[in-house]
Design an enzyme around this catalytic site. Structure first.
Site, PDB file in Angstrom:
ATOM      1  N   ASP A 104       2.914 -16.087  22.204  1.00  0.00           N
ATOM      2  CA  ASP A 104       3.136 -15.310  23.424  1.00  0.00           C
ATOM      3  C   ASP A 104       4.107 -14.154  23.267  1.00  0.00           C
ATOM      4  OD1 ASP A 104       5.522 -16.593  23.056  1.00  0.00           O
ATOM      5  OD2 ASP A 104       5.332 -17.945  24.770  1.00  0.00           O
ATOM      6  N   GLU A 126      -2.252 -21.561  19.488  1.00  0.00           N
ATOM      7  CA  GLU A 126      -1.342 -22.024  20.565  1.00  0.00           C
ATOM      8  C   GLU A 126      -1.719 -21.358  21.894  1.00  0.00           C
ATOM      9  OE1 GLU A 126       2.955 -21.075  21.212  1.00  0.00           O
ATOM     10  OE2 GLU A 126       3.310 -22.984  20.245  1.00  0.00           O
ATOM     11  N   GLU A 140       6.734 -13.946  28.437  1.00  0.00           N
ATOM     12  CA  GLU A 140       5.758 -14.668  27.598  1.00  0.00           C
ATOM     13  C   GLU A 140       4.599 -15.268  28.394  1.00  0.00           C
ATOM     14  OE1 GLU A 140       9.027 -14.868  27.386  1.00  0.00           O
ATOM     15  OE2 GLU A 140       9.509 -14.267  25.333  1.00  0.00           O
ATOM     16  N   HIS A 221      18.338 -18.360  23.860  1.00  0.00           N
ATOM     17  CA  HIS A 221      17.991 -16.948  23.640  1.00  0.00           C
ATOM     18  C   HIS A 221      17.107 -16.343  24.724  1.00  0.00           C
ATOM     19  CE1 HIS A 221      13.702 -17.409  22.621  1.00  0.00           C
ATOM     20  NE2 HIS A 221      14.049 -18.589  22.187  1.00  0.00           N
ATOM     21  N   ARG A 223      15.212 -14.400  27.486  1.00  0.00           N
ATOM     22  CA  ARG A 223      15.499 -13.163  28.216  1.00  0.00           C
ATOM     23  C   ARG A 223      15.775 -13.423  29.691  1.00  0.00           C
ATOM     24  NH1 ARG A 223      14.167  -7.860  26.085  1.00  0.00           N
ATOM     25  NH2 ARG A 223      13.688  -8.111  23.882  1.00  0.00           N
ATOM     26  N   HIS A 253      21.596 -16.874  18.277  1.00  0.00           N
ATOM     27  CA  HIS A 253      20.547 -15.858  18.144  1.00  0.00           C
ATOM     28  C   HIS A 253      21.213 -14.483  18.002  1.00  0.00           C
ATOM     29  CE1 HIS A 253      16.958 -13.517  19.187  1.00  0.00           C
ATOM     30  NE2 HIS A 253      16.246 -14.626  19.101  1.00  0.00           N
TER      31      HIS A 253
END
Ligand code: UD1
Ligand code: UDP
Length: 384
Positions: A104, A126, A140, A221, A223, A253
């Protein structure tokens, strides 16, 4: 006498750019390489640089094309624009029979779109994960749906994912439940470490420093957690670290939005180790050392159930409900008090801990890559 017609191996362009895509695609690349019916051509966007290279090195992959696109604190639109033109150029040069993308990310979405613009069949590893909320995970959820509208073959890791695609009117004949290739990767790396423990011995100093303490592994991590969410997570880690019986190992990260918050809140605490991202063998070692994982990662939600490791997921919702249904994962959101309470409950209530600490395999049996390659061969055979 006429020569028998020689069928050339089919050129498959495998496109990826980030750490988790590399981890989940190296088993597929290995299976394609081992199969004389295929010639894999590897194109990395390098949406990630250091974290991608860590995986390429351990998996022994030398990309055929490397767009080297990563920029510090890159924006989604700048990255996506560069990906679309860069990946399109590689497709024009390579002229593959098919394109494979995974998951994604921006690279996966732009790779699928560039393939579609060339009417190249694109196969999605996936496929079908859905949270039902376009802002969690962001961006995503939408990237994955966009790929789902264009994909030729949809390799769903679970029945849940396959059913989500069928509900969106994807032709059921194009959807195949293969398991998640992350379990193939985990089995591979575990066997590598068993054969050569030095591959994961780099945590030795921390293991000595934290001897006798109960280790919690942390990653973060997302967003959608930038800003207040990450600050609340950092504060939770600080409060958990106030317990003298606990030690926290936190590979941070490299995204500057993550780094600055964690360094500011957590640097200098005796029982918190803020460390650089670990390569895959060392992260597997951390998974085995940790009593609990605290994370907002997608991949860690899949690895933890396979290892029977309780994982508290710092999200409000998940596109991977299987770990929660199996009882190994629990959604705890991003509020400080909730995270701290949930961690303390797991540390102090043996019954609660043991109920979560059971190994399950909702995400696969470690043979997903082989199934994917067989399905590709069948597809190509059916086209001939
Ligand atoms: C990306 C994916 C996300 C995935 C995550 C895995 C998108 C939109 N997001 O998010 O789905 O879960 O990767 O980690 O595709 N950076 C480095 N070195 C690295 C990698 C990143 O310094 O090796 C820094 C750079 O400043 C970069 C920033 O992190 O600009 C953000 O990277 P980016 O790939 O845009 O986003 P992620 O948050 O990593
Ligand atoms: N991982 C790793 N080193 C680390 C942290 C994570 O190798 O320091 C691995 C982890 O085992 C998992 C994957 O990276 O397979 C998850 O990547 P990430 O959390 O960056 O992305 P997501 O899965 O959330 O997309």
């Amino acid at each position: 006498m006429t020569q028998p017609h020689k069928i050339l191996p089919h050129k498959i362009l495998v496109v990826f750019g980030t750490r988790p895509e590399a981890i989940k695609l190296f088993p597929v690349i290995a299976a394609l390489t081992a199969d004389p019916r295929f010639t894999p051509v590897v194109c990395v966007s390098a949406q990630h640089r250091g974290m991608l290279d860590q995986v390429l090195e351990i998996a022994g992959i030398v990309p055929d094309h490397d767009l080297d696109l990563m920029k510090p604190d890159q924006t989604l639109d700048g990255l996506t624009a560069a990906l679309l033109t860069g990946l399109g150029g590689v497709m024009d040069a390579v002229q593959p029979a098919r394109v494979i993308v995974q998951g994604d990310t921006a690279t996966a979405m732009a790779g699928a779109l560039a393939a579609y613009y060339r009417k190249l069949p694109v196969d999605h590893v996936e496929a079908g994960l859905r949270s039902g909320n376009i802002y969690q995970p962001w961006p995503e959820e939408v990237n994955r749906k966009i790929i789902g509208t264009m994909a030729s073959l949809h390799f769903a890791p679970t029945e849940t994912a396959a059913n989500a695609l069928k509900r969106e009117a994807v032709d059921p004949a194009r959807v195949h439940v293969t398991g998640n290739t992350v379990i193939d990767a985990l089995h591979w790396v575990t066997a590598r470490i068993a054969a050569d423990p030095s591959l994961a011995s780099g945590l030795g100093e921390l293991e000595t420093r934290f001897a006798g303490k109960r280790i919690i592994g942390v990653t973060s991590h997302r967003r959608e957690n930038f800003g207040g969410g990450l600050e609340a997570i950092a504060e939770a880690v600080r409060q958990i670290a106030a317990r003298p019986d606990v030690a926290i190992i936190f590979p941070v990260h490299p995204n500057p939005n993550v780094r600055k918050v964690m360094d500011h809140a957590l640097a200098g605490l005796d029982n918190v180790a803020l460390i650089e991202p670990l390569d895959y063998p060392h992260f597997a070692r951390l998974l085995s050392l940790a009593e609990i994982m605290l994370t907002d990662s997608g991949g860690v939600q899949e690895e933890a159930p396979a290892l029977g490791k309780p994982v508290l997921v710092m999200r409000e919702t998940t596109e991977r409900p299987e770990g929660v249904e199996a009882g190994t994962a629990k959604l705890v959101g991003t509020e400080t008090a909730r995270i701290v309470t949930e961690i303390f409950t797991l540390l102090d209530d043996k019954a609660v801990y043991e109920a979560m600490a059971r190994a399950h395999n909702p995400f696969g049996d470690g043979h997903s890559a082989r199934r994917i390659v067989e399905l590709l061969a069948h597809e190509i055979g059916s086209e001939a």
